[in-house]
Write a protein that holds these residues in place. Structure first.
Motif, PDB file in Angstrom:
ATOM      1  N   ALA A   1       0.834  -1.208   0.000  1.00 28.11           N
ATOM      2  CA  ALA A   1       0.000   0.000   0.000  1.00 28.11           C
ATOM      3  C   ALA A   1       0.870   1.261   0.000  1.00 28.11           C
ATOM      4  O   ALA A   1       0.573   2.240  -0.697  1.00 28.11           O
ATOM      5  N   ASN A   2       1.950   1.208   0.772  1.00 26.64           N
ATOM      6  CA  ASN A   2       2.857   2.366   0.812  1.00 26.64           C
ATOM      7  C   ASN A   2       3.566   2.565  -0.522  1.00 26.64           C
ATOM      8  O   ASN A   2       3.821   3.701  -0.942  1.00 26.64           O
ATOM      9  N   ALA A   3       3.874   1.469  -1.190  1.00 28.75           N
ATOM     10  CA  ALA A   3       4.506   1.584  -2.513  1.00 28.75           C
ATOM     11  C   ALA A   3       3.526   2.179  -3.520  1.00 28.75           C
ATOM     12  O   ALA A   3       3.915   2.962  -4.393  1.00 28.75           O
ATOM     13  N   ILE A   4       2.264   1.829  -3.399  1.00 28.09           N
ATOM     14  CA  ILE A   4       1.258   2.397  -4.307  1.00 28.09           C
ATOM     15  C   ILE A   4       1.131   3.906  -4.076  1.00 28.09           C
ATOM     16  O   ILE A   4       1.044   4.695  -5.016  1.00 28.09           O
ATOM     17  N   TRP A   5       1.154   4.303  -2.804  1.00 29.40           N
ATOM     18  CA  TRP A   5       1.150   5.754  -2.521  1.00 29.40           C
ATOM     19  C   TRP A   5       2.370   6.413  -3.149  1.00 29.40           C
ATOM     20  O   TRP A   5       2.289   7.465  -3.772  1.00 29.40           O
ATOM     21  N   HIS A   6       3.525   5.748  -3.000  1.00 27.98           N
ATOM     22  CA  HIS A   6       4.765   6.341  -3.496  1.00 27.98           C
ATOM     23  C   HIS A   6       4.742   6.447  -5.023  1.00 27.98           C
ATOM     24  O   HIS A   6       5.279   7.395  -5.598  1.00 27.98           O
ATOM     25  N   ALA A   7       4.089   5.474  -5.670  1.00 28.11           N
ATOM     26  CA  ALA A   7       4.002   5.514  -7.136  1.00 28.11           C
ATOM     27  C   ALA A   7       3.031   6.592  -7.609  1.00 28.11           C
ATOM     28  O   ALA A   7       3.302   7.292  -8.590  1.00 28.11           O
ATOM     29  N   THR A   8       1.905   6.714  -6.909  1.00 24.60           N
ATOM     30  CA  THR A   8       0.786   7.503  -7.441  1.00 24.60           C
ATOM     31  C   THR A   8       0.478   8.785  -6.673  1.00 24.60           C
ATOM     32  O   THR A   8      -0.217   9.657  -7.195  1.00 24.60           O
ATOM     33  N   GLY A   9       0.919   8.852  -5.426  1.00 24.78           N
ATOM     34  CA  GLY A   9       0.517   9.963  -4.572  1.00 24.78           C
ATOM     35  C   GLY A   9      -0.874   9.793  -3.985  1.00 24.78           C
ATOM     36  O   GLY A   9      -1.368  10.676  -3.291  1.00 24.78           O
ATOM     37  N   VAL A  10      -1.502   8.663  -4.266  1.00 26.52           N
ATOM     38  CA  VAL A  10      -2.859   8.425  -3.744  1.00 26.52           C
ATOM     39  C   VAL A  10      -2.766   7.504  -2.527  1.00 26.52           C
ATOM     40  O   VAL A  10      -2.205   6.409  -2.604  1.00 26.52           O
ATOM     41  N   ARG A  11      -3.304   7.962  -1.410  1.00 23.35           N
ATOM     42  CA  ARG A  11      -3.321   7.137  -0.197  1.00 23.35           C
ATOM     43  C   ARG A  11      -4.685   6.463  -0.101  1.00 23.35           C
ATOM     44  O   ARG A  11      -5.695   7.126   0.108  1.00 23.35           O
ATOM     45  N   VAL A  12      -4.699   5.151  -0.315  1.00 19.15           N
ATOM     46  CA  VAL A  12      -5.958   4.404  -0.263  1.00 19.15           C
ATOM     47  C   VAL A  12      -6.086   3.796   1.126  1.00 19.15           C
ATOM     48  O   VAL A  12      -5.157   3.158   1.614  1.00 19.15           O
ATOM     49  N   ARG A  13      -7.215   4.002   1.764  1.00 24.10           N
ATOM     50  CA  ARG A  13      -7.380   3.570   3.165  1.00 24.10           C
ATOM     51  C   ARG A  13      -8.427   2.465   3.317  1.00 24.10           C
ATOM     52  O   ARG A  13      -8.974   2.263   4.390  1.00 24.10           O
ATOM     53  N   ARG A  14      -8.674   1.795   2.209  1.00 22.95           N
ATOM     54  CA  ARG A  14      -9.622   0.693   2.267  1.00 22.95           C
ATOM     55  C   ARG A  14      -9.070  -0.450   1.421  1.00 22.95           C
ATOM     56  O   ARG A  14      -8.680  -0.251   0.275  1.00 22.95           O
ATOM     57  N   TYR A  15      -9.012  -1.637   2.032  1.00 20.93           N
ATOM     58  CA  TYR A  15      -8.499  -2.812   1.322  1.00 20.93           C
ATOM     59  C   TYR A  15      -9.649  -3.654   0.788  1.00 20.93           C
ATOM     60  O   TYR A  15     -10.712  -3.676   1.394  1.00 20.93           O
ATOM     61  N   PRO A  16      -9.419  -4.393  -0.341  1.00 19.90           N
ATOM     62  CA  PRO A  16      -8.211  -4.349  -1.163  1.00 19.90           C
ATOM     63  C   PRO A  16      -8.172  -3.056  -1.985  1.00 19.90           C
ATOM     64  O   PRO A  16      -9.214  -2.486  -2.279  1.00 19.90           O
ATOM     65  N   ILE A  17      -6.964  -2.654  -2.347  1.00 19.28           N
ATOM     66  CA  ILE A  17      -6.805  -1.457  -3.177  1.00 19.28           C
ATOM     67  C   ILE A  17      -7.160  -1.831  -4.607  1.00 19.28           C
ATOM     68  O   ILE A  17      -6.675  -2.828  -5.140  1.00 19.28           O
ATOM     69  N   ARG A  18      -8.048  -1.037  -5.196  1.00 21.27           N
ATOM     70  CA  ARG A  18      -8.584  -1.380  -6.509  1.00 21.27           C
ATOM     71  C   ARG A  18      -8.198  -0.338  -7.547  1.00 21.27           C
ATOM     72  O   ARG A  18      -7.839   0.781  -7.210  1.00 21.27           O
ATOM     73  N   ILE A  19      -8.342  -0.755  -8.787  1.00 24.56           N
ATOM     74  CA  ILE A  19      -8.073   0.140  -9.908  1.00 24.56           C
ATOM     75  C   ILE A  19      -8.842   1.449  -9.743  1.00 24.56           C
ATOM     76  O   ILE A  19      -8.298   2.537  -9.916  1.00 24.56           O
ATOM     77  N   GLU A  20     -10.132   1.336  -9.369  1.00 22.99           N
ATOM     78  CA  GLU A  20     -10.951   2.554  -9.320  1.00 22.99           C
ATOM     79  C   GLU A  20     -10.520   3.518  -8.221  1.00 22.99           C
ATOM     80  O   GLU A  20     -10.886   4.685  -8.237  1.00 22.99           O
ATOM     81  N   ASP A  21      -9.718   3.017  -7.257  1.00 27.66           N
ATOM     82  CA  ASP A  21      -9.190   3.924  -6.236  1.00 27.66           C
ATOM     83  C   ASP A  21      -8.077   4.811  -6.794  1.00 27.66           C
ATOM     84  O   ASP A  21      -7.710   5.808  -6.179  1.00 27.66           O
ATOM     85  N   LEU A  22      -7.506   4.407  -7.924  1.00 25.84           N
ATOM     86  CA  LEU A  22      -6.278   5.042  -8.393  1.00 25.84           C
ATOM     87  C   LEU A  22      -6.474   5.874  -9.655  1.00 25.84           C
ATOM     88  O   LEU A  22      -5.540   6.498 -10.132  1.00 25.84           O
ATOM     89  N   ILE A  23      -7.679   5.846 -10.218  1.00 26.50           N
ATOM     90  CA  ILE A  23      -7.911   6.652 -11.422  1.00 26.50           C
ATOM     91  C   ILE A  23      -9.019   7.656 -11.154  1.00 26.50           C
ATOM     92  O   ILE A  23      -9.806   7.492 -10.230  1.00 26.50           O
ATOM     93  N   GLY A  24      -9.073   8.696 -11.961  1.00 26.38           N
ATOM     94  CA  GLY A  24     -10.131   9.686 -11.854  1.00 26.38           C
ATOM     95  C   GLY A  24      -9.811  10.718 -10.789  1.00 26.38           C
ATOM     96  O   GLY A  24      -8.759  10.751 -10.218  1.00 26.38           O
TER      97      GLY A  24
END
Lengths: 164, 750
Positions: B727-750
């Motif tokens: 999850a921390n790597a995803i934040w580092h890649a995207t700047g998006v902090r997702v706080r609900r698992y599992p992290i999904r595609i729709e959390d990272l676009i739009g």
């Protein structure tokens, strides 16, 4: 209603009378012929634990009706080792610790044999991963499985080279 | 200064087996299809059973078309609440610490979807399956309570297995007031289902008042007694065989309704009965990991040192029983903080009862804590690894006790080096690959307790110089058949090939529970002590026998290796085990041992495995697709008996972490309460193509307190740390902090 089919299973020709047309190849193997090496993980074609070779191609035995396979050649995990000597894929799975609980293992191994026979994946780990992705593992033995398949493929190719 | 303690070599001498990367002793059976799992048994005259399950989540069954089912060719009997004889114990009562209430047709009530409502028995599996369809149940339906906001909240008396729901140390208010930075954040984790590849199965056969059952079980002797109690027979009348489990992950440690019903049916019909759950029934009566909502407040000083750590977790449980995922406890023992406060709440919903699932509490809690810590590091502007080092706990934060051993600093250092962590840009969205994908690096700390349970073992030296060792251990894939045999061989000074290991059946000494990552430590200690006891008895005979070359050496003056006792100071004096036994007219000599922990050590020291996990992800900036491309874990878990198997266990845990972060979620329909993805197409677990290049480094750690062998567990720790790292790597890649698992595609676009 009963149906008769003839199958060649691990080299043995068997005349099978099916008392019920609903019998899948998987349930025929497990419950009637007592070849229980092939496992039932989902009965829906979603996990690959029941993978066997039919006429040289890997299939999910849970999705095939036994009555539709008259004349087919079926290879299961029990048919792989010859005379107590493990097939290359089998020994590679042991060496690379390509399993933990062992329940998905017969399907993984039959799928690997099928993949190698198909000859499409080459030595590219990503393509082997893709080609093995119909076989789920819950323990998390994936790394060892892929190492085993790549190693076995290399060894099989080497043996063929020598033979040629 | 290294924080490991040199292992006192005089304490336990290891022989040629322990520490060796032996391949699995059960490998040949498993690659040839010859390993016998429960459902592979087929006694003569077998009946097949299929459970009919409810399609509603709350209400009662008004009618079942039993006649239609019985009219189907091959159907032998239909068992419903109307004709199901009562059990000797009430399944609606709690029986023992690990006892869960279950549904075994005791009445017509429905309290979750996929609950057993009838059992159909037939000559074939096909007929039994069709019989369940013909039952066409009619229900009186009440609205299902699904999800945190629709359930009944309450304050649980205990969490996990008998744990306290609340914990306080230090002055939380003062710590919060002293803070230069405060992170106040919430995370959600979903309901997850164990889904071992082997669905729960049982073959039951009665002979008068004795019962033989083939069923995968993580606590063989304990469960024998529990099964016996429900059928009113003494434990020794039950013979339970569980040589192989097709995965367990906690779900096969407890009794559940389907197995009880199968035994019930076998007794009623006086025929052996086989029952194997279809995959969709793995989403009902056999446990799961409850969903959690967690709120964390991390107060730090200007340099990022915690001044207060608060972790509140609410978890779901069933309407009729309780297992509260102890998620907030993950904040007790990892990071130093002068004030720690944790709380647990619960919400009753209309699902089956949760239970322990691989790293219960530790996994969910770590998934939130490791991200919250990164949120704090980002707010302060320091590197995540540096953040963890600044909060390194030199003593156990919960108790102030010293650790029995803790090589976490070495895990951080070696894991970071192997991964190439140095030079990681602080800010997110700084790295891309050649294909234009966003690249991110994240990390997390791993922590898991090192418990000991109770176990017994027997070791018998035989006249031919070989030995038999026995304990009812459970191998669900962790490698008990191999690792325990290695321990036993060394305790006896024998080559592993000279040791016959009997395990996996209930007629053997109690091997304890395969759970809590404590099985190798506990059963292994029992085997070690049994072997040592046998050797001590043998030495007693030899040194007191004037005809022995060891006469007069004193039993502390000899040592066992290579099948012989040797004089410690004179290598020319030795004698083979078989010769000693033969001269004394003995055909065999038996030793016994128990496994457990010295209570004084347990009180004096905090005992944990530690680790650090580093992850690289690549995220498609347009599609949001996430691929984990590298995972490196470094773990310190005491003495490693078999590095090949330990690495596989750690990989398994890390893959469960990946699955937690990106794949797993059971979704229940809010109207019907039914799980809508109760299969392996809709309930995602990773496939081969999802698994990256992995490494698990085994960091040396000598722990002289944890147990006589210095062993901690490796089965569960791999999940902790990994979820947060991804999850921390995803934040580092995207700047998006997702706080609900599992992290999904729709959390990272739009």
């Amino acid at each position: 209603m009963s149906l008769s089919v003839t199958l060649t299973i691990n080299g043995d020709r068997k005349d099978v009378v099916l008392e019920d047309p609903r019998v899948t190849l998987l349930d025929l193997l497990r419950e009637r012929l007592h070849l229980t090496g092939t496992k039932k993980g989902c009965d829906r074609g979603q996990c690959g634990a029941c993978t066997v070779l039919v006429d040289g191609r890997r299939i999910n035995a849970c999705l095939a009706l036994a009555a539709s396979l008259d004349g087919a050649e079926v290879m299961t995990i029990e048919g792989l080792a010859v005379g107590g000597r493990l097939a290359t894929v089998q020994s590679a799975f042991i060496e690379h610790d390509g399993f933990q609980c062992g329940f998905c293992t017969p399907g993984q191994i039959m799928s690997a044999v099928g993949l190698i026979l198909e000859g499409d994946a080459g030595d590219d780990p990503d393509r082997v991963r893709e080609g093995m992705s119909g076989n789920l593992c819950r323990c998390g033995a994936h790394a060892g499985i892929i190492e085993a398949v790549l190693d076995a493929q290399k060894r099989v190719a080497g043996e063929e080279g020598k033979a040629a | 200064m290294p924080d490991t303690i040199p292992f006192p070599s005089a304490q336990v001498r290891f022989g040629s087996s322990s520490g060796q990367p032996l391949t699995r002793r059960d490998g040949f059976l498993k690659v040839t299809g010859a390993a016998t799992f429960a459902a592979d048994n087929h006694p003569e005259n077998l009946l097949h059973a299929v459970v009919a399950v409810s399609t509603i989540a709350r209400g009662r069954v008004v009618s079942l078309d039993v006649e239609a089912a019985k009219a189907h060719p091959g159907v032998v009997e239909v068992i419903t609440p109307a004709n199901c004889p009562p059990l000797a114990l009430d399944p609606d009562e709690k029986h023992g610490l690990f006892g869960f209430r279950f549904d075994a047709l005791q009445n017509d009530r429905v309290r979750y979807a996929k609950q057993p409502i009838a059992l159909v028995l037939a000559e074939t599996l096909e007929a039994a399956t069709e019989g369940t369809r013909l039952l066409a149940p009619v229900y009186e339906t009440e609205p299902a309570r699904i999800g945190f906001d629709n359930g009944e909240p309450y304050a649980p008396a205990t969490v996990g297995v008998g744990g306290a729901p609340d914990f306080d140390r230090g002055d939380l208010a003062a710590g919060l007031a002293a803070a230069a930075h405060l992170v106040d954040t919430e995370y959600e984790t979903p309901a997850q289902y164990h889904n071992a590849m082997e669905p729960h199965a049982i073959v039951a056969e009665w002979d008068g008042d004795t019962l033989t059952i083939d069923t995968p079980n993580q606590a063989i002797v304990l469960s024998r007694a529990a099964y016996a109690a429900f059928f009113g027979i003494p434990p020794e009348n039950v013979y339970l065989r569980s040589p192989f489990l097709g995965g367990g992950f906690g779900s096969k440690a407890i009794l559940a309704g389907p197995q009880i019903l199968c035994i019930r049916a076998a007794r009623m019909l006086q025929r052996p009965v086989k029952l194997a759950l279809p995959r969709d029934q793995m989403f009902g009566p056999v446990g799961h990991r409850g969903a959690t909502r967690q709120r964390l407040r991390l107060a730090t000083d200007a340099e990022g040192r915690l001044t207060a750590l608060e972790h509140h977790a609410v978890a779901t449980t069933s309407s009729f029983d309780e297992f509260i995922e102890p998620a907030a406890n993950a904040s007790h023992n990892l990071y130093a903080s002068p004030a720690i406060s944790t709380r647990h709440g619960a919400v009753r919903v209309d699902t089956g009862t949760p239970g322990p699932m691989r790293a219960p509490g530790e996994a969910s809690g770590s998934a939130a804590l490791e991200c919250a810590l990164d949120e704090a590091a980002a707010a302060i502007g320091i590197d995540p690894l540096e953040m963890r080092l600044r909060n390194y706990a030199e003593t156990d934060p919960a108790t102030g006790r010293p650790f029995s051993a803790k090589a976490l600093r070495e895990c951080y250092a070696q894991g970071a080096e192997r991964f190439g962590w140095a030079g990681r840009p602080l800010a997110p969205r700084q790295m891309t690959d050649d294909a234009g994908r966003l690249v991110g690096w994240g990390m997390g700390s791993a922590l898991f307790p090192a418990p000991m349970f109770q176990a017994e073992a027997r070791a018998t030296l035989r006249a031919d110089g070989t030995a038999l060792v026995e304990t009812a251990a459970a191998d669900m894939g962790q490698g008990a058949w191999t690792a325990l045999a290695q321990i036993a061989a060394d305790s006896l000074g024998l080559d592993i090939e000279q040791v016959e290991f009997r395990s996996g059946t209930s007629d053997l000494p109690d091997g304890g529970v395969a759970g809590g990552s404590g099985h190798t430590a506990t059963a292994g200690s029992a085997l070690h002590n049994a072997g040592t006891d046998a050797i001590a008895k043998l030495a007693e005979i030899a040194v007191n026998d004037p005809a022995s070359p060891l006469f007069g050496a004193g039993n502390a003056g000899v040592e066992a290796r290579e099948g012989r006792l040797w004089h410690r100071e004179d290598e020319t004096r030795s004698e083979g085990y078989g010769d000693i036994l033969a001269r004394s007219g003995m055909e065999s000599l038996e030793g016994s041992g128990t496994g457990g922990r010295d209570p004084a050590d347990a009180e004096a020291r905090a005992m944990f495995s530690h680790g650090a996990v580093f992850a690289e992800v690549k995220v498609d900036p347009d599609l949001g697709q996430v691929l984990v491309t590298r995972l490196v874990g470094a773990f310190a878990a005491g003495r490693i008996i078999n590095p090949k198997l330990a690495r596989s266990q750690l990989y398994g845990g890390m893959i469960w972490g990946l699955s937690f972060a990106l794949h797993e979620e059971a979704i229940h329909d809010r109207r019907t309460g039914r799980p809508v993805n109760a299969d392996l197409a809709g309930y995602h677990i990773p496939v081969h193509a999802d698994i990256p290049a992995m490494e698990a480094l085994l960091i040396d750690e000598d722990d002289r307190y944890v147990n006589v062998l210095g062993i901690k567990g490796v089965g569960e720790i791999g999940i902790t740390g990994t979820v947060g790292a991804i999850a921390n790597a995803i934040w580092h890649a995207t700047g998006v902090r997702v706080r609900r698992y599992p992290i999904r595609i729709e959390d990272l676009i739009g």
